[in-house]
Design a protein around this motif. Sequence first.
Motif, short mmCIF file in Angstrom:
data_model
loop_
_atom_site.label_atom_id
_atom_site.label_comp_id
_atom_site.label_asym_id
_atom_site.label_seq_id
_atom_site.Cartn_x
_atom_site.Cartn_y
_atom_site.Cartn_z
N UNK A 84 112.32 -37.27 89.18
CA UNK A 84 112.63 -35.89 89.89
C UNK A 84 113.80 -36.10 90.45
N UNK A 85 114.74 -35.30 90.59
CA UNK A 85 115.92 -35.17 91.11
C UNK A 85 116.36 -33.88 92.18
N UNK A 86 116.96 -34.02 93.12
CA UNK A 86 117.20 -32.62 93.95
C UNK A 86 118.42 -32.85 94.80
N UNK A 87 118.93 -31.64 95.39
CA UNK A 87 120.16 -31.54 96.23
C UNK A 87 120.09 -30.37 96.64
N UNK A 88 121.43 -30.03 97.31
CA UNK A 88 121.23 -28.63 98.25
C UNK A 88 121.64 -27.64 96.95
N UNK A 89 121.27 -26.58 97.08
CA UNK A 89 121.28 -25.61 96.02
C UNK A 89 122.67 -25.15 95.97
N UNK A 90 123.67 -25.34 97.02
CA UNK A 90 124.88 -24.96 96.87
C UNK A 90 125.67 -25.51 95.73
N UNK A 91 125.35 -26.93 95.11
CA UNK A 91 125.93 -27.24 94.01
C UNK A 91 125.39 -27.33 92.67
N UNK A 92 124.06 -26.66 92.89
CA UNK A 92 123.31 -26.67 91.74
C UNK A 92 122.96 -25.33 91.18
N UNK A 93 123.45 -24.20 91.70
CA UNK A 93 122.96 -22.94 91.21
C UNK A 93 123.42 -22.52 90.04
N UNK A 94 124.55 -23.29 89.36
CA UNK A 94 124.94 -22.91 88.14
C UNK A 94 123.84 -23.17 86.97
#
Length: 787
Positions: A84-94
């Motif tokens: 599992x990996x995760x982060x703030x959506x701001x860098x991952x919405x693409x």
Amino acid sequence: MKKIFLYSLTAILALGTVSCKDDEVMGVVNPAEEFDRMPMTMFRLNENTDKGDNDPFGMRVITEEKNTAMLVWYGVKGCAGYEIKYGLSSGLTSGLAEDWDNPDNLTDRVIIEDPEQLSLRIPDLEYGEAYRFAIRVLNPDGIEEHHSKWYGYGNGREWAEQAGLTMEPRYDTPELVSIQDVAADCSYFTVKVNINAADAIYEAVKGEKPGDQPKKSDALWNTYKEYFDRIQDGNQDDRTKALFKVTKLTVKPAKDNPEATIDGKWSNYAIQQSDFTDGIATYKVTGLMPNAKYVVEVLDDNPDKAYVDQRYNSILKPVYGTPGDPIVIEHKVIPNDRIPGAVEFNASPLDTIIGNFGSDTNLAEGQVFYLEGGKAYYFYSNPDLAKGFTLETKPEDVAQGKRAIVYLGGMGNRLDEYGNETADLGTSNFMFGRQKAGGEPDCLIEVGDLIFRNIDFDCPKALNYGHQQEGEGSATGNYFANMYSNGMKVRIKSLQVLNCSFQRMVRGFIRVQGTKQKVFDKMLIKGNMFYNCGYYDNNGRGYAWIAGDGASTISNIYTDFEFSNNTMYDCPRTCLINDNDKNIEYTNEVKWNIRVNNNTFINYSTRSKDRNIFQIRYLPGDSHLEFCNNLLVVTKADNDKRAVYQAGSDIREIKGSGNMTYLVKDNYIAGSKTLSDDKFFESYRFSLSKNSFGAFPQFNQGTKDDLEVKTGTPALKATELFNSPNPPYTEHNTSKSNHRDHEAPADIWNALKYKQDPAIQGHDIVTKRIGDPRWNTADPMHYYDNL
């Protein structure tokens, strides 16, 4: 304390399990080793369970803990575990693999080695922030190519495969740190830390109504006692004398300029109680560099608290030097430009220099950028407006009658992550502020003057609702400027849009959104031309031209708002001005000052009823509204069957003090048929005694008669006043939309000129300079070139 107790139980990721019932295990009757790649799993979301967002066995936020995510997924037989990996959506919405593979975009990666474990509890995430999560199934052979594909990327627009959660807002936090001054040479600033609980409470409630302040003060004190330690000096439970415990001051370069300099001791400065006098300490933070931004925080680094709970308030402070000479952005078309349409439209890119300006420490806020007149430029991506600048056509080119064209996308279809054209038109718009980067506190972004002057903005291949009904594609959801729904708090000194033209802004013009505070100290929209903009749906709605969101009691985009000397030709929209009709209790510091004067509105939002100019049902107390010297026109050819609905103002309640002022005066009308005074609006006339200006006579700075729109003597038809004002498309059919339904005259600059015969030149509309004055001049296109 409650919060400390929770975190003492969850200092590390708590790994839960759920039962592996048949309906929770995906796959495969045959053993996993018979397959090269493991099958993909999915998080349990409403999209695949149809059990709603509050499914107790689904992926969710644990509400009572505010910032704990519970991930739940389907099991896969024969696997070695899950990653599992995760982060703030701001860098991952693409949804791009390259963004998900970038460690700067990730908060953490977790390997689950037990195939039977189908849930994961993740505490201590950033309050109020949106996160994205991805999961894959691990193959026992350990070969990378044999692990499953990732679930959760979503590829930007594949909504069912996007796995996201938004944490609950943080509890009320005392604001202890502030910046007092910045050195003229940008080498230092002074940080003030005030740990007096009484001062923190006073600052937090001073904007509330006086009668509400005691109750609010009590509630804040109870919250502060629960979540924040105080110095144990015998006064810790007396809110008039209590002092908050702070142990550390950190000042670091902001995420958008990580290479900025600072004296090293400030990155982790240990605060001593001896630093304080009467609960106040000041620190001269040295070693700064011009044009950089710094994050300032004070913390109580109690090891029993998670980092997100140690922090008090945070500040993002820019240290700007003096801007240099204007920079000319030369027009250079890239011969093999990969952006669809760039070569076709002979357009030069702006994404690099303007897009990178916010993080460029070589350029100060206030930098002026010149574009070459008569040349075309474009944006492909959405440029952030997080640092003030001016973008305008070179003055010497403007003097020669030439203006630059800037395409906000709309030249061709967007590219996917592999560089292939998609079926969607690629559009862009400016974005107020920016999104929060990973590991960055939630700070207020301070932005200076944003000025756009002498530019023709367009989105040339944008589609309206008529195109959609004709099967060409969906109506384009574009704007001039928008805001990220998860954007940071922002305060903008001014937004000025001067002598520009706008075509094919289909869904909106200026829009803010999201729960964070947003404040514009000034907004000036003057001398602009709007035409061929819309329509977004069959009722001609989309968003308001100026669309507030009503999401915060401390936000204010109308502090000092002026919309003057503009012309709007047949631009369907929900309304002109709106704050989303939210019935909220604004703080006493929020007051609107809205002036809409000397504009010409021709067929303004005629497509359906009740498309008001002012759609502001709930107005902050002590606000002021003006609507003066405007020309309102409806016009169509005799054989044109279109409706020409017009509506005025929907105002229902004055919040706060219950007081306001307004001036509505000297507004005139012309029509496709002869009109009479106060017989222009089908609904919500200004003069109505209910739900409009007329309902509040005690606040009128003019007279009751002023509220009536006037014809002047004699009443004029639009075709008597203007050269050729009628819409060129006359085959309007209410049952069959056409992309030309709201088309402007091809030669609009001549079509809207006033006729020069003496009867017209002596009319009240002309002699009183009603509306946009450019139309009674020889060269209306260049009337405002020196604005």
